[in-house]
Design a protein around this motif. Structure first.
Motif, mmCIF file in Angstrom:
data_model
loop_
_atom_site.group_PDB
_atom_site.id
_atom_site.type_symbol
_atom_site.label_atom_id
_atom_site.label_comp_id
_atom_site.label_asym_id
_atom_site.label_seq_id
_atom_site.Cartn_x
_atom_site.Cartn_y
_atom_site.Cartn_z
ATOM 1 N N GLY A 104 0.795 -1.222 0.000
ATOM 2 C CA GLY A 104 0.000 0.000 0.000
ATOM 3 C C GLY A 104 0.827 1.270 0.000
ATOM 4 O O GLY A 104 2.059 1.245 0.105
ATOM 5 N N GLU A 105 0.133 2.401 -0.073
ATOM 6 C CA GLU A 105 0.774 3.704 -0.214
ATOM 7 C C GLU A 105 1.552 4.137 1.019
ATOM 8 O O GLU A 105 2.454 4.973 0.930
ATOM 9 N N HIS A 106 1.211 3.595 2.191
ATOM 10 C CA HIS A 106 1.864 4.048 3.417
ATOM 11 C C HIS A 106 3.143 3.277 3.729
ATOM 12 O O HIS A 106 3.866 3.639 4.657
ATOM 13 N N MET A 107 3.420 2.222 2.975
ATOM 14 C CA MET A 107 4.677 1.502 3.171
ATOM 15 C C MET A 107 5.841 2.492 3.002
ATOM 16 O O MET A 107 5.850 3.278 2.064
ATOM 17 N N TYR A 108 6.801 2.463 3.925
ATOM 18 C CA TYR A 108 7.784 3.548 3.987
ATOM 19 C C TYR A 108 8.566 3.737 2.695
ATOM 20 O O TYR A 108 8.825 4.880 2.281
ATOM 21 N N ILE A 109 8.935 2.658 2.008
ATOM 22 C CA ILE A 109 9.698 2.803 0.763
ATOM 23 C C ILE A 109 8.845 3.475 -0.311
ATOM 24 O O ILE A 109 9.348 4.293 -1.087
ATOM 25 N N VAL A 110 7.572 3.162 -0.343
ATOM 26 C CA VAL A 110 6.667 3.818 -1.294
ATOM 27 C C VAL A 110 6.549 5.299 -0.941
ATOM 28 O O VAL A 110 6.623 6.179 -1.815
ATOM 29 N N GLN A 111 6.369 5.600 0.349
ATOM 30 C CA GLN A 111 6.305 7.003 0.772
ATOM 31 C C GLN A 111 7.573 7.770 0.405
ATOM 32 O O GLN A 111 7.515 8.944 0.009
ATOM 33 N N PHE A 112 8.716 7.104 0.532
ATOM 34 C CA PHE A 112 9.990 7.778 0.268
ATOM 35 C C PHE A 112 10.113 8.265 -1.179
ATOM 36 O O PHE A 112 10.922 9.149 -1.466
ATOM 37 N N GLN A 113 9.337 7.687 -2.089
ATOM 38 C CA GLN A 113 9.474 8.052 -3.502
ATOM 39 C C GLN A 113 9.005 9.472 -3.780
ATOM 40 O O GLN A 113 9.395 10.071 -4.787
ATOM 41 N N ASP A 114 8.178 10.016 -2.927
ATOM 42 C CA ASP A 114 7.558 11.318 -3.175
ATOM 43 C C ASP A 114 7.995 12.317 -2.115
ATOM 44 O O ASP A 114 7.461 12.327 -1.002
ATOM 45 N N PRO A 115 8.963 13.183 -2.416
ATOM 46 C CA PRO A 115 9.430 14.146 -1.412
ATOM 47 C C PRO A 115 8.315 15.049 -0.891
ATOM 48 O O PRO A 115 8.410 15.560 0.227
ATOM 49 N N ALA A 116 7.258 15.252 -1.676
ATOM 50 C CA ALA A 116 6.154 16.121 -1.233
ATOM 51 C C ALA A 116 5.440 15.543 -0.018
ATOM 52 O O ALA A 116 4.740 16.265 0.700
ATOM 53 N N ARG A 117 5.605 14.238 0.218
ATOM 54 C CA ARG A 117 4.970 13.621 1.382
ATOM 55 C C ARG A 117 5.799 13.841 2.645
ATOM 56 O O ARG A 117 5.421 13.417 3.722
ATOM 57 N N GLU A 118 6.963 14.420 2.480
ATOM 58 C CA GLU A 118 7.780 14.942 3.571
ATOM 59 C C GLU A 118 8.310 13.908 4.561
ATOM 60 O O GLU A 118 8.432 14.208 5.755
ATOM 61 N N PRO A 119 8.659 12.698 4.131
ATOM 62 C CA PRO A 119 9.285 11.792 5.102
ATOM 63 C C PRO A 119 10.610 12.360 5.620
ATOM 64 O O PRO A 119 10.939 12.185 6.800
ATOM 65 N N ASP A 120 11.350 13.066 4.755
ATOM 66 C CA ASP A 120 12.624 13.654 5.177
ATOM 67 C C ASP A 120 12.394 14.611 6.350
ATOM 68 O O ASP A 120 13.130 14.603 7.336
ATOM 69 N N ARG A 121 11.359 15.446 6.239
ATOM 70 C CA ARG A 121 11.076 16.438 7.284
ATOM 71 C C ARG A 121 10.605 15.771 8.568
ATOM 72 O O ARG A 121 10.981 16.191 9.671
ATOM 73 N N ILE A 122 9.777 14.734 8.438
ATOM 74 C CA ILE A 122 9.263 14.045 9.629
ATOM 75 C C ILE A 122 10.413 13.461 10.438
ATOM 76 O O ILE A 122 10.507 13.662 11.661
ATOM 77 N N PHE A 123 11.315 12.747 9.771
ATOM 78 C CA PHE A 123 12.461 12.184 10.488
ATOM 79 C C PHE A 123 13.389 13.288 10.989
ATOM 80 O O PHE A 123 13.861 13.251 12.129
ATOM 81 N N GLY A 124 13.639 14.287 10.136
ATOM 82 C CA GLY A 124 14.584 15.328 10.489
ATOM 83 C C GLY A 124 14.137 16.195 11.651
ATOM 84 O O GLY A 124 14.972 16.755 12.374
ATOM 85 N N SER A 125 12.825 16.318 11.850
ATOM 86 C CA SER A 125 12.318 17.118 12.958
ATOM 87 C C SER A 125 12.098 16.287 14.223
ATOM 88 O O SER A 125 11.720 16.831 15.263
ATOM 89 N N ARG A 126 12.352 14.992 14.139
ATOM 90 C CA ARG A 126 12.157 14.093 15.282
ATOM 91 C C ARG A 126 13.326 13.110 15.371
ATOM 92 O O ARG A 126 13.136 11.896 15.418
ATOM 93 N N VAL A 127 14.526 13.638 15.400
ATOM 94 C CA VAL A 127 15.712 12.777 15.347
ATOM 95 C C VAL A 127 15.804 11.878 16.574
ATOM 96 O O VAL A 127 16.064 10.673 16.468
#
Length: 331
Positions: free
Chosen positions: A149-172
């Protein structure tokens, strides 16, 4: 806390790579330790100490996008050709002919690719948790999307607009508190469990990692931390400085890597070892089933009671196996 050797730098493949080296310079073939996500060379601190004390030359880089190593902007700069090329350049910098490449998690995927692309520089390969699998029959991201599904982390990682980088980066702190723990023992492998694009996991496993981190509270986590407070701080300080985008960009090249590997012979023609962790919930031992077809000279070793962060969770056993196998196969 185990001290790392002095940080050194190499100009390789268009970037500056930070790395740590220990053990006698005359030892051959040296061992190159390649970390995964979200990790750094510090993840190998136990193995660097044990292998060097056993008389083995050992080198652990911060790989492209991580820690002390450069983080290029273009996503395409993180494809498998760049990642393997970085390691070749590191060998050139150190005037090393061939090495044994050891990789955990994403590092495992990289080291299994080394003998497919740079066979003349590879003495042997050790995959830790990460198996070598045949090329997927379709785009791996589409396979993962369909299965998880769409929420699987690798699938989410494909779209920077979904902001996985920001979520991890703001909660190190939350990220490392949540990830770096011993697992709850996994149930008997489900019949529907299989490997998809190198990821073996049950569909029942929560793989929506960004959302999991966003809602995580360590006070309610019964699992045992793997890291001491001082070790945890090394990871936290590093990723607060670098962010997570470099490492996540490795995932954003999975389709590109698949497309560009169509004509590659996926057979590994060097002595190889597969170290598996009994309780890894994303890369279970079953994900290595059938590897012998692609890796004719393969040994397997199961570490019982360990989860995904095996070289930090069971460091003595992992180090002892690496030392034993390296001595037996290469003197």
């Amino acid at each position: 806390m185990i001290e790392m050797p002095p940080l050194q730098f190499a100009q390789t493949n268009g970037i500056r790579m930070g790395f740590y080296e220990a053990g006698p310079a005359t030892d051959k073939p040296p061992v190159i330790l390649c970390h995964g996500w979200p990790e750094i060379a510090f993840s190998w601190r136990h193995q660097i100490k044990a292998l060097s004390e056993a008389g083995i030359r050992v080198i652990a880089p911060d790989q492209r996008g991580y820690g002390s190593t450069d983080r290029p902007e273009p996503v395409e700069a993180y494809d498998i050709e760049h990642l393997t090329g970085d390691l070749v350049g590191l060998l050139d910098h150190l005037k090393i002919d061939k090495a044994v490449f050891v990789g955990h998690d994403w590092g495992g995927f990289v080291v299994w690719q080394m003998p497919l692309r740079h066979i003349d520089r590879v003495a042997g390969v050790v995959g830790i948790n990460t198996p070598h699998v045949k090329r997927a029959w379709a785009d791996p991201i589409e396979l993962l999307r369909k299965r998880f599904g769409e929420h699987m982390y690798i699938v989410q990682f494909q779209d920077p607009a979904r902001e996985p980088d920001r979520i991890f980066g703001s909660r190190v702190e939350q990220t490392f508190d949540a990830f770096m723990r011993k697992p709850v023992p996994r149930p008997v492998t489900a019949p529907d469990e299989q490997v998809v694009a190198g990821v073996g996991a049950s569909p029942r496993l929560n793989l929506a990692f960004p959302q999991m981190i966003a809602g995580y509270d360590a006070k309610h986590d019964p699992r045992t931390p793997i890291l001491s407070p001082e070790e945890r701080q090394v990871f936290v300080d590093t990723f607060k400085s670098t962010g997570f985008t470099g490492g996540i960009n490795w995932y954003r090249n999975m389709s590109r890597n698949w497309q560009r590997s169509a004509d590659l012979d996926h057979t590994v023609h060097v002595p190889s070892l597969m170290i598996m962790a009994e309780n890894d919930q994303v890369l279970p031992p079953s994900s290595a089933d059938g590897m012998e077809k692609l890796v004719p000279d393969l040994e397997k070793y199961l570490v019982r009671g360990s989860g995904h962060w095996i070289q930090q969770e069971k460091p003595e056993e992992v180090s002892a196996k690496l030392i034993e196998w390296r001595r037996r196969r290469f003197g």
